[in-house]
Motif scaffolding. Structure first.
Motif, PDB file in Angstrom:
ATOM      1  N   GLU A 220      48.450  31.451  39.786  1.00 43.27           N
ATOM      2  CA  GLU A 220      48.176  31.111  41.283  1.00 43.27           C
ATOM      3  C   GLU A 220      46.249  31.608  41.732  1.00 43.27           C
ATOM      4  OE1 GLU A 220      48.432  32.893  46.352  1.00 43.27           O
ATOM      5  OE2 GLU A 220      50.414  32.838  44.770  1.00 43.27           O
ATOM      6  N   SER A 221      45.898  32.494  41.338  1.00 44.08           N
ATOM      7  CA  SER A 221      44.696  32.889  42.151  1.00 44.08           C
ATOM      8  C   SER A 221      44.586  33.718  40.014  1.00 44.08           C
ATOM      9  CB  SER A 221      44.490  33.713  43.385  1.00 44.08           C
ATOM     10  OG  SER A 221      45.896  35.018  42.649  1.00 44.08           O
ATOM     11  N   LYS A 222      43.727  34.793  40.745  1.00 48.64           N
ATOM     12  CA  LYS A 222      43.046  35.943  39.945  1.00 48.64           C
ATOM     13  C   LYS A 222      43.669  36.665  39.201  1.00 48.64           C
ATOM     14  CE  LYS A 222      42.468  39.552  43.476  1.00 48.64           C
ATOM     15  NZ  LYS A 222      41.792  40.104  44.638  1.00 48.64           N
ATOM     16  N   VAL A 223      43.546  37.212  37.424  1.00 44.96           N
ATOM     17  CA  VAL A 223      44.043  37.898  36.852  1.00 44.96           C
ATOM     18  C   VAL A 223      42.949  39.146  36.370  1.00 44.96           C
ATOM     19  CG1 VAL A 223      45.799  36.479  36.599  1.00 44.96           C
ATOM     20  CG2 VAL A 223      44.138  36.811  35.418  1.00 44.96           C
ATOM     21  N   PRO A 224      43.520  40.483  35.471  1.00 43.76           N
ATOM     22  CA  PRO A 224      41.863  41.108  34.642  1.00 43.76           C
ATOM     23  C   PRO A 224      42.191  40.538  33.628  1.00 43.76           C
ATOM     24  CG  PRO A 224      44.155  43.063  35.838  1.00 43.76           C
ATOM     25  CD  PRO A 224      44.781  40.947  35.894  1.00 43.76           C
ATOM     26  N   THR A 225      40.896  40.310  33.068  1.00 44.62           N
ATOM     27  CA  THR A 225      40.338  39.726  32.280  1.00 44.62           C
ATOM     28  C   THR A 225      40.475  39.844  30.946  1.00 44.62           C
ATOM     29  OG1 THR A 225      38.142  39.965  32.451  1.00 44.62           O
ATOM     30  CG2 THR A 225      38.571  38.311  33.867  1.00 44.62           C
TER      31      THR A 225
END
Length: 534
Positions: A220-225
């Motif tokens: 859906e949105s951000k995650v740790p890279t």
């Protein structure tokens, strides 16, 4: 060609030919095969037998007609194959965060190589200064406020919108989306990321397969890279949950990041989610490309990396490339280099399967760099969330071998809303509706036939609005107050407000901006969808 041929054959060969002097009616049925024209004739005489001379002349006429059709078919060149199309987007990558824009610290050799083989945009804009709106513009050709996506985590891609994957799927493309989505929630059943699974956001459910994609693998949105599903229970010096951390080697020292990769309705992926997030994404993109090539189908894909959106996480290998810098730079730059490696891996695969000559790639970022990070907008003013240049002018290039010049830079003002009309122009396909779109075709600029933009670019990102012409930018508060005017050709850093000395120019631009804002408001109320349903 074939349709014209069928028309000609129908007209000449399947009609009743009457010789008035002989009172003769001739009916010539025909059968057409796409690969070979076969004409079966049966002649019905109604009054008299044909004299031999007339019969001879008639056969000569038919022979000449068939030769003409044959020559026409042989001399007509076949249509070129449809190009494969990739729209690659990084997340919060600043204009100065790549080598092809002059950065000598961040290692981006693969992006630099691709940029050198294509056209670099010196003046490319994201349609907004934040994430979700820019993504909406990329696949609709429209300003995101028209579909009421004003900001990150607000609104969703409406089912009534016409998208690039929908159009391309209709003309034979296989379509896939990979990486970040951010155009609605991906589940209504479990708590996920920023909005998913919460009753107050049920109406924001909007998954890629509702918009023309055959398959997807996205969050859906951000995650740790790195290790995108977890974060450490304890942070070391220089680390934080907001900014990022060193990759964690002991897995029992982590917690769930409370998000998921989704591959279908109520289907979460659980395999191959460890390690660099850009690699995790590319592990899904490559089989999609291989399957498309093996099926002899053109492919379209949006590959939207999470990097370098916070939290950034980098392993020891990629941090080591920046040994001697402070920890935040090591982590931040390391994750950009890791993404660059996966872009190189993608290009290697495209070459390996023999698709490099016919694959069109656009690359850009969704907005400027995040505040309080090592990311850089270079000489441009401000950063993410700002409509000054540093918030919306982003790194970008296009590559299509043997079609676009190699190693060229252009300062033609372009924007993510231009993707859709550009691709339709390349395919010679008309936009299938009368609703307003805000983008223009970049083909003339990419081919060197245009150097200035006639259609201005409008921006809305609270608390500002702006109107960018080929030369000027007018920027104001969202409530239509506190105007500023900048000459971007002479002052790209926006240091000199020339409003007071150019009142006539300012008033003209104000009028154009006001007219456009009224059009956007009408779209937001749904008038475009009402017209489409009539």
């Amino acid at each position: 060609m074939l349709s014209a041929l069928r028309t000609a054959v129908d007209h000449s060969m399947n009609s009743e030919l009457v010789d008035r002097s002989k009172h003769l009616t001739v009916k010539i049925p025909q059968r057409v095969n796409i690969n070979k024209i076969q004409i079966k004739m049966s002649i019905y005489q109604t009054h008299y037998l044909w004299p031999r001379a007339y019969n001879y002349l008639w056969l000569m006429y038919l022979s000449a007609l068939m030769v003409n059709f044959s020559c026409t078919m042989e001399t007509k060149e076949p249509l070129p194959p449809k190009p494969n199309i990739l729209l690659i987007m990084s997340d919060d990558l600043g204009w100065y965060d790549t080598g092809f824009n002059g950065n000598r610290e961040i290692k981006t050799p693969n992006m630099d190589l691709l940029a050198s083989q294509g056209v670099v945009f010196d003046r490319f804009y994201s349609a907004s200064a934040v994430c979700s709106p820019t993504r909406a513009s990329s696949i609709t050709g429209r300003n995101p406020l028209r579909m009421n996506i004003p900001y990150a985590n607000r609104g969703h891609l409406r089912i009534e919108e016409i998208t690039l994957p929908e159009i391309l799927k209709e003309i034979g493309y296989t379509t896939g989306h990979y990486g970040k989505w951010h155009l609605g929630t991906l589940t209504q059943n479990v708590t996920d990321a920023n909005r998913g699974g919460r009753e107050e956001f049920d109406q924001e459910y909007s998954i890629p397969t509702q918009h023309g994609y055959d398959e997807y693998f996205c969050t859906e949105s951000k995650v740790p890279t790195y290790d995108p599903m977890v974060f450490p229970k304890n942070f070391m010096d220089g680390e934080s949950k907001r900014f990022g951390w060193r990759s964690v080697s002991i897995k029992d020292s982590t917690e769930n990041y409370a998000t998921a990769y989704w591959v279908g309705r109520n289907q979460r992926e659980s395999n191959n989610l460890q390690g660099d997030d850009s690699r995790v994404i590319m592990d899904r993109v490559i089989p999609f490309i291989e399957n498309a090539v093996n099926s002899n189908k053109p492919f379209f894909s949006t590959v939207w990396f999470h990097t370098p959106h916070l939290p950034v996480v980098s392993d020891s290998l990629h941090r080591s490339f920046y040994r001697g810098m402070d920890l935040q730079e090591q982590i931040y730059f390391g994750t950009i280099t890791a993404m660059d490696e996966q872009i190189g891996r993608l290009w290697d695969k495209i070459n390996e399967v023999g698709a490099a000559e016919n694959t069109l790639i656009f690359f850009c970022s969704d907005n400027g760099p995040e505040v309080q990070t090592p990311g850089s907008a270079g000489v441009f003013r401000e950063r993410k969330r700002s409509l000054y240049e540093g918030g919306v002018r982003v790194p970008a290039f296009a590559i299509w071998k043997n079609n676009f010049d190699m190693g060229k830079r252009i300062d033609f003002p372009a924007v993510t809303s231009d993707y859709l009309p550009t691709i339709l122009d390349i395919l010679k396909f008309e936009y299938p509706d009368e609703r307003p779109i805000d983008g223009v075709s970049l083909v003339p600029a990419l081919e060197g036939r245009e150097s200035s933009r006639d259609e201005p670019i409008g921006f809305i990102c609270d608390p500002k609005i702006s109107w960018v012409t080929d030369r000027y930018k007018l920027i104001a508060d969202s409530d239509d107050e506190n105007y500023e005017l900048y000459d971007l050709l002479k002052d790209k850093s926006e240091t000199h407000n020339i409003l007071a000395s150019n009142p006539e120019i300012a008033e003209k631009i104000k009028g154009d901006l006001s007219e456009w804002l009224h059009s956007v408001e009408a779209s937001k109320r749904g008038i475009d969808y009402e017209d489409a349903s009539r």
